[in-house]
Design an enzyme around this catalytic site. Structure first.
Site, PDB file in Angstrom:
ATOM      1  N   GLU A   1      -6.290   9.225   4.451  1.00  0.00           N
ATOM      2  CA  GLU A   1      -4.898   9.415   4.543  1.00  0.00           C
ATOM      3  C   GLU A   1      -4.027  10.763   4.670  1.00  0.00           C
ATOM      4  O   GLU A   1      -3.252  11.321   4.197  1.00  0.00           O
ATOM      5  CB  GLU A   1      -4.276   9.282   2.873  1.00  0.00           C
ATOM      6  CG  GLU A   1      -5.090   7.739   2.731  1.00  0.00           C
ATOM      7  CD  GLU A   1      -4.454   7.366   1.107  1.00  0.00           C
ATOM      8  OE1 GLU A   1      -3.996   8.432   0.464  1.00  0.00           O
ATOM      9  OE2 GLU A   1      -5.025   6.239   0.702  1.00  0.00           O
TER      10      GLU A   1
ATOM     11  N   ASN B   1      -9.858   6.871   7.529  1.00  0.00           N
ATOM     12  CA  ASN B   1      -9.405   5.947   6.897  1.00  0.00           C
ATOM     13  C   ASN B   1      -7.907   6.143   6.347  1.00  0.00           C
ATOM     14  O   ASN B   1      -7.401   7.115   5.968  1.00  0.00           O
ATOM     15  CB  ASN B   1     -10.038   5.994   5.439  1.00  0.00           C
ATOM     16  CG  ASN B   1      -9.890   4.599   4.831  1.00  0.00           C
ATOM     17  OD1 ASN B   1      -9.698   3.350   5.126  1.00  0.00           O
ATOM     18  ND2 ASN B   1      -9.576   4.697   3.279  1.00  0.00           N
TER      19      ASN B   1
ATOM     20  N   HIS C   1      -3.447  -2.644   2.527  1.00  0.00           N
ATOM     21  CA  HIS C   1      -2.854  -2.961   1.352  1.00  0.00           C
ATOM     22  C   HIS C   1      -1.282  -3.852   1.542  1.00  0.00           C
ATOM     23  O   HIS C   1      -0.609  -3.062   2.111  1.00  0.00           O
ATOM     24  CB  HIS C   1      -2.385  -1.873   0.478  1.00  0.00           C
ATOM     25  CG  HIS C   1      -3.729  -1.132   0.118  1.00  0.00           C
ATOM     26  ND1 HIS C   1      -4.684  -1.619  -0.736  1.00  0.00           N
ATOM     27  CD2 HIS C   1      -4.314   0.228   0.250  1.00  0.00           C
ATOM     28  CE1 HIS C   1      -5.542  -0.727  -1.137  1.00  0.00           C
ATOM     29  NE2 HIS C   1      -5.367   0.336  -0.472  1.00  0.00           N
TER      30      HIS C   1
ATOM     31  N   GLU D   1      -9.815  -1.500   2.543  1.00  0.00           N
ATOM     32  CA  GLU D   1      -9.285  -1.886   0.838  1.00  0.00           C
ATOM     33  C   GLU D   1      -8.322  -3.028   0.838  1.00  0.00           C
ATOM     34  O   GLU D   1      -7.209  -2.881   0.121  1.00  0.00           O
ATOM     35  CB  GLU D   1      -8.427  -0.410   0.628  1.00  0.00           C
ATOM     36  CG  GLU D   1      -9.364   0.782   0.821  1.00  0.00           C
ATOM     37  CD  GLU D   1      -8.550   2.208   0.567  1.00  0.00           C
ATOM     38  OE1 GLU D   1      -7.663   2.169  -0.298  1.00  0.00           O
ATOM     39  OE2 GLU D   1      -9.027   3.101   0.784  1.00  0.00           O
TER      40      GLU D   1
ATOM     41  N   ASP E   1      -6.043  -5.874  -0.044  1.00  0.00           N
ATOM     42  CA  ASP E   1      -5.454  -6.611  -0.892  1.00  0.00           C
ATOM     43  C   ASP E   1      -3.933  -7.178  -0.619  1.00  0.00           C
ATOM     44  O   ASP E   1      -3.491  -6.404   0.259  1.00  0.00           O
ATOM     45  CB  ASP E   1      -5.555  -5.699  -2.597  1.00  0.00           C
ATOM     46  CG  ASP E   1      -4.516  -4.680  -2.507  1.00  0.00           C
ATOM     47  OD1 ASP E   1      -4.033  -4.202  -1.379  1.00  0.00           O
ATOM     48  OD2 ASP E   1      -5.138  -3.553  -3.278  1.00  0.00           O
TER      49      ASP E   1
HETATM   50  O1  9MR Z   1      -7.964   2.060  -6.773  1.00  0.00           O
HETATM   51  C1  9MR Z   1      -7.781   3.583  -6.963  1.00  0.00           C
HETATM   52  C2  9MR Z   1      -7.382   3.705  -8.515  1.00  0.00           C
HETATM   53  O2  9MR Z   1      -8.163   3.354  -9.384  1.00  0.00           O
HETATM   54  C3  9MR Z   1      -6.922   5.255  -8.666  1.00  0.00           C
HETATM   55  O3  9MR Z   1      -6.160   5.477  -9.662  1.00  0.00           O
HETATM   56  C4  9MR Z   1      -6.008   5.543  -7.334  1.00  0.00           C
HETATM   57  C5  9MR Z   1      -5.543   7.181  -7.473  1.00  0.00           C
HETATM   58  O4  9MR Z   1      -5.334   7.802  -6.235  1.00  0.00           O
HETATM   59  O5  9MR Z   1      -6.608   5.499  -6.210  1.00  0.00           O
HETATM   60  C6  9MR Z   1      -6.919   4.180  -5.786  1.00  0.00           C
HETATM   61  O6  9MR Z   1      -7.563   3.948  -4.757  1.00  0.00           O
HETATM   62  C7  9MR Z   1      -6.968   4.450  -3.466  1.00  0.00           C
HETATM   63  C8  9MR Z   1      -8.050   4.750  -2.465  1.00  0.00           C
HETATM   64  O7  9MR Z   1      -8.591   5.626  -3.013  1.00  0.00           O
HETATM   65  C9  9MR Z   1      -7.318   5.378  -1.151  1.00  0.00           C
HETATM   66  N1  9MR Z   1      -6.031   4.476  -0.916  1.00  0.00           N
HETATM   67  C10 9MR Z   1      -5.317   3.987  -1.780  1.00  0.00           C
HETATM   68  C11 9MR Z   1      -6.096   3.338  -2.963  1.00  0.00           C
HETATM   69  C12 9MR Z   1      -5.027   2.590  -3.951  1.00  0.00           C
HETATM   70  O8  9MR Z   1      -4.327   3.862  -4.360  1.00  0.00           O
END
Ligand code: 9MR
Length: 469
Positions: free
Chosen positions: A171, A213, A249, A278, A280
């Site tokens: 990101e 990513n 997402h 990722e 969903d």
């Molecule tokens: O699913 C993850 C969640 O449990 C955490 O609280 C969050 C914190 O930033 O990160 C989520 O996973 C992220 C991933 O690492 C990167 N892409 C976005 C995902 C959703 O925020």
């Protein structure tokens, strides 16, 4: 508040509607045509992992270490998936809570579970502006750059040989349409921080595929164009990058883009793999199911789209639980989205789950010598570095297809296998036999599957032999 949460603002939440009931096919009278249809469908997999493997892909999920004691969760995980991504356990705040003091306890639990169950691991994420430990958030300049390099080196070295793909940088581009890098403490250490992270990761674990990513890069837009330009530049200058991850997402405000497949393809055309990392999709019922099918079909249509991972197992496991965005409901039941995903992986031929007909086909005595073209063939490709290599072996079924296979590789003296995936190896030195695992033994005529292994020493040469059963 993080950027993901910010991203959610303004997106209309889709209220979970009544899920479409799973339709099970009742087998009544057994007509000859039905037997034929079942025989044809029998080559299709019955789980996400087996069906994806038949198409040469993996199917993965994010996993949380604290759910590995939940038997429903683990039951679905072990049955349906062959790739896992630690959801939070490999992030900087988890693995290096104090500078120079590393804690791998929870990440190791996930990796051990994966290895014990024949699954591979996507490492996530080495360098990211979020989920940094407090001490790193307070660093800047050369101190932060050194800390980042040390972090990447230490974590990638700890997991060397155990990671299929690393999200090296996550990101790093801004939303908002100008294609700029995201402002962050890492970005402020200098624009070269991303390539430094990739070079550092390659040096630490040469066998892992190294990915960039990001989210909101799923269609062609200013952000994905900026990533595309960076990746093109990396390829031109020899910065080590092997894959781009598309988080995917989706919700009603940000649906699957119409040019999703075309966007995956243009990145693949740069000469690297693409992965859906990722996935969903908020929603329910047929609309959600159709969107999942669209994503799967897009990946299958892009030969270098090597796998799909969803971001959690049950809706209740999701970071966006209220949007019911996953393939299983809170009780672990398969949703319409699951059936659509499996069906798309099978090319529209999901096998019936009903009782098979009792009619027994006539038995024929098997020929004592295999007919011409039966059996299987294997080919070997190598990625090498000083002192080691990763071998990818492609097994292709002959004209009879396979119920199982084994490929034999002869290693030079002094060389040893250190790690294998998608196959079960016997021995580690000399002549090593790799047999199929549960999900990739059955191949139709001409169909291929791949397995791999990492070795220390001199790589093997020549063509592996292959036997089919
Ligand atoms: O699913 C993850 C969640 O449990 C955490 O609280 C969050 C914190 O930033 O990160 C989520 O996973 C992220 C991933 O690492 C990167 N892409 C976005 C995902 C959703 O925020």
């Amino acid at each position: 508040m993080n950027s993901s949460a910010a991203r959610d603002r303004g997106s209309a939440r889709v209220r979970p509607g009544r899920r479409a009931a799973l339709v099970s096919t009742a087998v009544g009278t057994v007509a000859a045509g039905m037997v034929l249809a079942l025989a044809t469908a029998a080559s299709a997999g019955t789980t996400l992992a087996t069906s994806a493997a038949e198409k040469g892909r993996y199917f993965g999920t994010a996993v949380a270490a604290n759910k590995l004691s939940d038997s429903t969760y683990v039951g679905i995980l072990n049955r349906e998936f062959n790739m896992v991504t630690p959801e939070n356990e490999m992030k900087w705040d988890a693995t290096e809570p104090s500078q120079g003091q590393f804690n791998y306890t929870n990440a190791d639990r996930i990796v051990s579970h994966a290895q014990a169950n024949g699954m591979r691991v996507r490492g996530h994420a080495l360098a990211w502006h979020l989920q940094q430990p407090g001490w790193a958030q307070n660093l800047s300049g050369s101190a932060l750059r050194s800390a980042m390099v040390n972090h990447v080196t230490q974590v990638a070295t700890h997991y060397k040989g155990k990671i299929h793909s690393w999200d090296v940088v996550n990101e790093a581009f801004a939303d908002g349409g100008n294609g700029a890098r995201r402002d962050s403490n890492l970005q402020r250490t200098g624009n070269d921080w991303i390539e430094v992270a990739f070079r550092t990761a390659r040096a630490a674990d040469p066998g892992a595929k190294l990915c960039y990513n990001d989210y909101n890069t799923d269609g062609q837009n200013a952000k994905s164009n900026a990533v595309y330009a960076m990746v093109s530049d990396f390829k031109a200058r020899g910065v080590p990058i092997d894959c781009v991850g598309f988080q995917s997402h989706f919700n009603s405000a940000s649906p699957v883009p119409g040019d999703y497949q075309a966007n995956l393809q243009r990145f693949a055309n740069l000469g690297l793999d693409v992965q859906i990392t990722e996935l969903d999709i908020e929603g329910s019922g047929t609309a959600q199911a159709n969107s999942y099918a669209t994503v799967v079909k897009a990946c299958l249509a892009v030969s270098r789209c090597t796998g799909i991972s969803v971001w959690g197992i049950r809706d209740t496991d999701s970071w966006r639980a209220s949007g019911t965005p996953l393939l299983f409901d809170g009780n672990g039941n398969k949703k319409a989205a699951y059936t659509a995903t499996l069906d798309a992986l099978n090319g529209g031929t999901t096998p019936p789950t009903s009782t098979p007909p009792t009619t027994v086909p006539p038995t024929t005595t098997p020929p004592t010598t295999p007919p011409p073209g039966a059996g299987c063939t294997a080919s070997l490709s190598l990625q090498t570095w000083t002192g080691g290599f990763v071998a990818t072996v492609r097994v292709t079924a002959g004209s009879s297809g396979t119920n199982g296979w084994a490929a034999t590789v002869t290693l030079p003296s002094g060389t040893a296998v250190t790690n294998a995936w998608n196959a079960q190896g016997s021995g580690t030195t000399g002549t090593v036999r790799f047999a199929n695992v549960a999900y990739n033994g059955r191949l139709t005529a001409g169909q291929s599957t791949e397995f791999g292994f990492q070795g220390a020493g001199t790589p093997p040469s020549g063509t592996p032999s292959c036997t089919a059963s």
